[in-house]
Write an enzyme that holds these catalytic residues in place. Structure first.
Site, PDB file in Angstrom:
ATOM      1  CB  CYS A   1      14.001   8.617   7.236  1.00  0.00           C
ATOM      2  SG  CYS A   1      14.706   7.472   6.061  1.00  0.00           S
TER       3      CYS A   1
ATOM      4  CE  LYS B   1      -1.523   2.892   2.995  1.00  0.00           C
ATOM      5  NZ  LYS B   1      -1.648   4.159   2.264  1.00  0.00           N
TER       6      LYS B   1
ATOM      7  CD  GLU C   1      13.956   4.044   7.548  1.00  0.00           C
ATOM      8  OE1 GLU C   1      13.836   4.878   8.482  1.00  0.00           O
ATOM      9  OE2 GLU C   1      14.073   4.352   6.364  1.00  0.00           O
TER      10      GLU C   1
HETATM   11  P1  NDP Z   1       2.744   8.355   8.161  1.00  0.00           P
HETATM   12  O1  NDP Z   1       3.738   7.623   8.966  1.00  0.00           O
HETATM   13  O2  NDP Z   1       1.405   8.554   8.774  1.00  0.00           O
HETATM   14  O3  NDP Z   1       2.504   7.621   6.757  1.00  0.00           O
HETATM   15  C1  NDP Z   1       3.318   6.621   6.205  1.00  0.00           C
HETATM   16  C2  NDP Z   1       2.462   5.497   5.613  1.00  0.00           C
HETATM   17  O4  NDP Z   1       1.645   4.901   6.628  1.00  0.00           O
HETATM   18  C3  NDP Z   1       1.495   5.966   4.542  1.00  0.00           C
HETATM   19  O5  NDP Z   1       1.340   4.957   3.556  1.00  0.00           O
HETATM   20  C4  NDP Z   1       0.217   6.124   5.323  1.00  0.00           C
HETATM   21  O6  NDP Z   1      -0.921   6.111   4.519  1.00  0.00           O
HETATM   22  C5  NDP Z   1       0.276   4.917   6.227  1.00  0.00           C
HETATM   23  N1  NDP Z   1      -0.563   4.973   7.417  1.00  0.00           N
HETATM   24  C6  NDP Z   1      -1.117   6.060   8.017  1.00  0.00           C
HETATM   25  N2  NDP Z   1      -1.798   5.692   9.130  1.00  0.00           N
HETATM   26  C7  NDP Z   1      -1.669   4.351   9.230  1.00  0.00           C
HETATM   27  C8  NDP Z   1      -2.142   3.375  10.174  1.00  0.00           C
HETATM   28  N3  NDP Z   1      -2.862   3.712  11.236  1.00  0.00           N
HETATM   29  N4  NDP Z   1      -1.813   2.086   9.980  1.00  0.00           N
HETATM   30  C9  NDP Z   1      -1.059   1.715   8.924  1.00  0.00           C
HETATM   31  N5  NDP Z   1      -0.604   2.589   8.003  1.00  0.00           N
HETATM   32  C10 NDP Z   1      -0.895   3.886   8.146  1.00  0.00           C
HETATM   33  O7  NDP Z   1       3.388   9.725   7.725  1.00  0.00           O
HETATM   34  P2  NDP Z   1       2.675  11.100   7.313  1.00  0.00           P
HETATM   35  O8  NDP Z   1       2.427  11.065   5.878  1.00  0.00           O
HETATM   36  O9  NDP Z   1       1.462  11.373   8.161  1.00  0.00           O
HETATM   37  O10 NDP Z   1       3.802  12.166   7.670  1.00  0.00           O
HETATM   38  C11 NDP Z   1       3.883  12.692   8.988  1.00  0.00           C
HETATM   39  C12 NDP Z   1       5.311  12.859   9.432  1.00  0.00           C
HETATM   40  O11 NDP Z   1       5.955  11.594   9.417  1.00  0.00           O
HETATM   41  C13 NDP Z   1       6.167  13.742   8.547  1.00  0.00           C
HETATM   42  O12 NDP Z   1       6.034  15.079   8.899  1.00  0.00           O
HETATM   43  C14 NDP Z   1       7.556  13.222   8.806  1.00  0.00           C
HETATM   44  O13 NDP Z   1       8.076  13.864   9.944  1.00  0.00           O
HETATM   45  C15 NDP Z   1       7.321  11.753   9.118  1.00  0.00           C
HETATM   46  N6  NDP Z   1       7.649  10.883   7.974  1.00  0.00           N
HETATM   47  C16 NDP Z   1       8.759  10.119   8.058  1.00  0.00           C
HETATM   48  C17 NDP Z   1       9.141   9.331   7.007  1.00  0.00           C
HETATM   49  C18 NDP Z   1      10.388   8.517   7.053  1.00  0.00           C
HETATM   50  O14 NDP Z   1      10.894   8.108   6.002  1.00  0.00           O
HETATM   51  N7  NDP Z   1      10.923   8.225   8.216  1.00  0.00           N
HETATM   52  C19 NDP Z   1       8.363   9.279   5.754  1.00  0.00           C
HETATM   53  C20 NDP Z   1       7.157  10.088   5.783  1.00  0.00           C
HETATM   54  C21 NDP Z   1       6.844  10.853   6.864  1.00  0.00           C
HETATM   55  P3  NDP Z   1      -1.482   7.485   3.882  1.00  0.00           P
HETATM   56  O15 NDP Z   1      -0.310   8.306   3.435  1.00  0.00           O
HETATM   57  O16 NDP Z   1      -2.263   6.991   2.736  1.00  0.00           O
HETATM   58  O17 NDP Z   1      -2.254   8.146   4.968  1.00  0.00           O
END
Ligand code: NDP
Length: 473
Positions: free
Chosen positions: A280, A173, A246
């Site tokens: 990240c 997903k 991660e």
């Molecule tokens: P999330 O961690 O919420 O999203 C990452 C993935 O998880 C997306 O595919 C998202 O779906 C999915 N997801 C969201 N909620 C759930 C759940 N309850 N169970 C399972 N999967 C879920 O990141 P955000 O997009 O909300 O970003 C927020 C913050 O996270 C950023 O500001 C940044 O600081 C951090 N971030 C860190 C990353 C990294 O590489 N370490 C990458 C991205 C964000 P969907 O997007 O469809 O909601």
């Protein structure tokens, strides 16, 4: 507008309800994908489960051949994939220091080829007159991959390819913000792999949540925020899913007094600002010795002001927009908080006056702990520069974070820098570079930055369970 189907059991699937994909350059919807329901998750898990025995029994050499063929198919589509990635993610085709869609697609292809040949041979523990004891690696079953929006295609490849190589079947997903390149990758894969081996569902976080609790999934590999990682871990407890998480990073870099300021500044800037800081393992906190502090801040600001911010499809662009509106709001709040608390904004600090999610590259001098931009994982073009007097306090401050993904030390005395780097509490310690990952070296976080590692043989092992076989003689 074309509505792009999911792929379940080798077939395109429409859900009857769609989600718009927004181009961050203008904030407008330019494509449509399906909004999956829990029924689609059930169907995809059932397809992956049905395909598992056949894929597990497919000889390793044949699995490798098919994965190489998939990498070749992606390579053949590289220009189209790059443009798609730039449209959905905002990252430039080329980008600052060559970090852009070209690197993402090229890296994905290279990573696939490398991973397609990885192997975990049988380990021989004992072979004597009494017994023969071997340790075998077995695939886990159905692996679910949940990916974020910052490096959507590369991270999808990091999750999917080792899982398939080890003999698992997969359901992915992508983030609702950036599903397109991943959908294309899975479509290409389904022209090469047997049906059900790789399935994709699209939708928002609820779809990920449905995967995390699903009893038919054996492992989740997730890249994203620490908070969502915790949620997944709780939800995954029902059937003791294996997890690779991660999660967030708040990587510190310590700059020693002996650096050549003019030579090191562009490297530090690229390590902090590539992909607009939305990585990240970007350098996110810069600790700089007082003897070079003002000189380095001034040089960083000079370089940051000269960066070309704009539409990623234009060849000269170094930084594109932030990926989404919510992220832009977070970055704006973090910059405002630093300003309120007395930091000096040497350049940037505001949105660009044009449509889209643009924020100017921002050098923040006199940053201190207690400011959100220092304490929290910040995902934006903000560079907090923190002054230190003695190295012990710098190391203590660098380690005073709940995160522990990467860290770096910069200095001309490489032996000293190396010794100091190893004192950083993080999964990868770099010297005179930052974020430099490679397909054969394990990468993962300590503390709240995650569980497990990716890449190389250590990463491949995460998609297997051990079976000890003891035969008496
Ligand atoms: P999330 O961690 O919420 O999203 C990452 C993935 O998880 C997306 O595919 C998202 O779906 C999915 N997801 C969201 N909620 C759930 C759940 N309850 N169970 C399972 N999967 C879920 O990141 P955000 O997009 O909300 O970003 C927020 C913050 O996270 C950023 O500001 C940044 O600081 C951090 N971030 C860190 C990353 C990294 O590489 N370490 C990458 C991205 C964000 P969907 O997007 O469809 O909601």
């Amino acid at each position: 507008m074309e509505s792009i189907p999911m792929i379940i059991d080798g077939r395109p699937v429409m859900s009857g309800s769609t989600l718009g994909v927004i181009n961050p350059v203008d904030g407008k919807v330019f494509a449509e994908v399906q909004r999956a329901t829990p029924v689609h998750v059930d169907q995809a898990v059932a397809a992956a489960r049905a395909a598992f025995p056949g894929w597990r029994e497919t000889p390793l050499a044949e699995r490798g051949r098919l994965l190489h063929a998939l990498a070749d198919a992606m390579h053949a589509e590289m220009p189209a994939l790059m443009e798609m990635l730039t449209r959905e993610s905002g990252k430039p085709l080329g980008g600052l220091d060559g970090v852009g869609s070209g690197m993402e697609v090229g890296g994905a292809v290279a990573w696939m080829h490398f991973t397609a040949d990885l192997d975990l041979p049988v380990e021989l523990i004992q072979d004597d007159a009494e017994a023969r004891v071997e340790v075998h690696r077995k695939p886990l079953g159905v692996v679910a991959s949940i990916t974020p929006w910052n490096w959507p295609l590369l991270i999808a490849i990091w999750h999917v390819v080792p899982a398939l190589r080890a003999g698992n079947t997969v359901l992915i997903k992508p983030s609702e913000f950036t599903p397109l390149a991943t959908l294309r990758f899975v479509a290409l894969a389904n022209e090469i792999l047997p049906p059900g081996v790789l399935n994709i569902v699209t939708g928002n976080g609820d779809v990920g949540a449905a995967m995390a609790v699903h009893p038919g999934i054996d492992k989740i590999v997730f890249t994203g925020s620490t908070e969502t990682g915790r949620r997944i871990m709780r939800a995954a407890a029902g059937n003791l899913k294996r997890l690779t998480l991660e999660l967030g990073g708040n990587d510190a870099g310590i700059v020693l007094p002996d650096v050549d300021v003019a030579a090191v500044a562009p490297k530090l800037l690229a390590a902090t600002l590539h992909n607009n800081g939305q990585t990240c393992a970007c350098l996110k906190r810069l600790y700089v010795h007082d003897s070079i502090y003002e000189a380095l801040c001034t040089e960083l600001a000079r370089l940051a002001q000269a960066l070309i911010v704009g539409d990623g499809l234009l060849p000269e662009t170094q930084l594109g927009p932030l990926q989404n509106r919510e992220q832009l709001a977070i970055v704006e709040e973090l910059a405002a908080d630093a300003r309120r608390q007395g930091a000096r904004i040497l350049c940037g600090g505001q949105r660009l006056a044009r449509p889209g999610f643009f924020f100017l590259p921002t050098i923040i001098a006199d940053a201190t702990s207690g400011m959100r931009v220092v304490d929290e994982e910040q995902f934006g073009p903000l560079v907090p520069v923190i002054l230190y007097h003695d190295i012990e306090s710098a190391i203590a401050a660098a380690n005073a974070s709940e995160n522990g993904l990467g860290g770096s030390v910069w200095g001309q005395d490489a032996a000293l820098a190396g010794t100091l780097a190893m004192r950083l509490e993080c999964g990868t310690a770099w010297v005179n570079t930052h974020g430099a990952i490679q397909p054969d070296a394990p990468f993962g976080g300590v503390k709240q930055s995650g569980i497990g590692v990716e890449f190389g043989r250590h990463g491949l092992a995460e998609y297997t369970s051990l079976q000890t076989v003891k035969a008496m003689k």
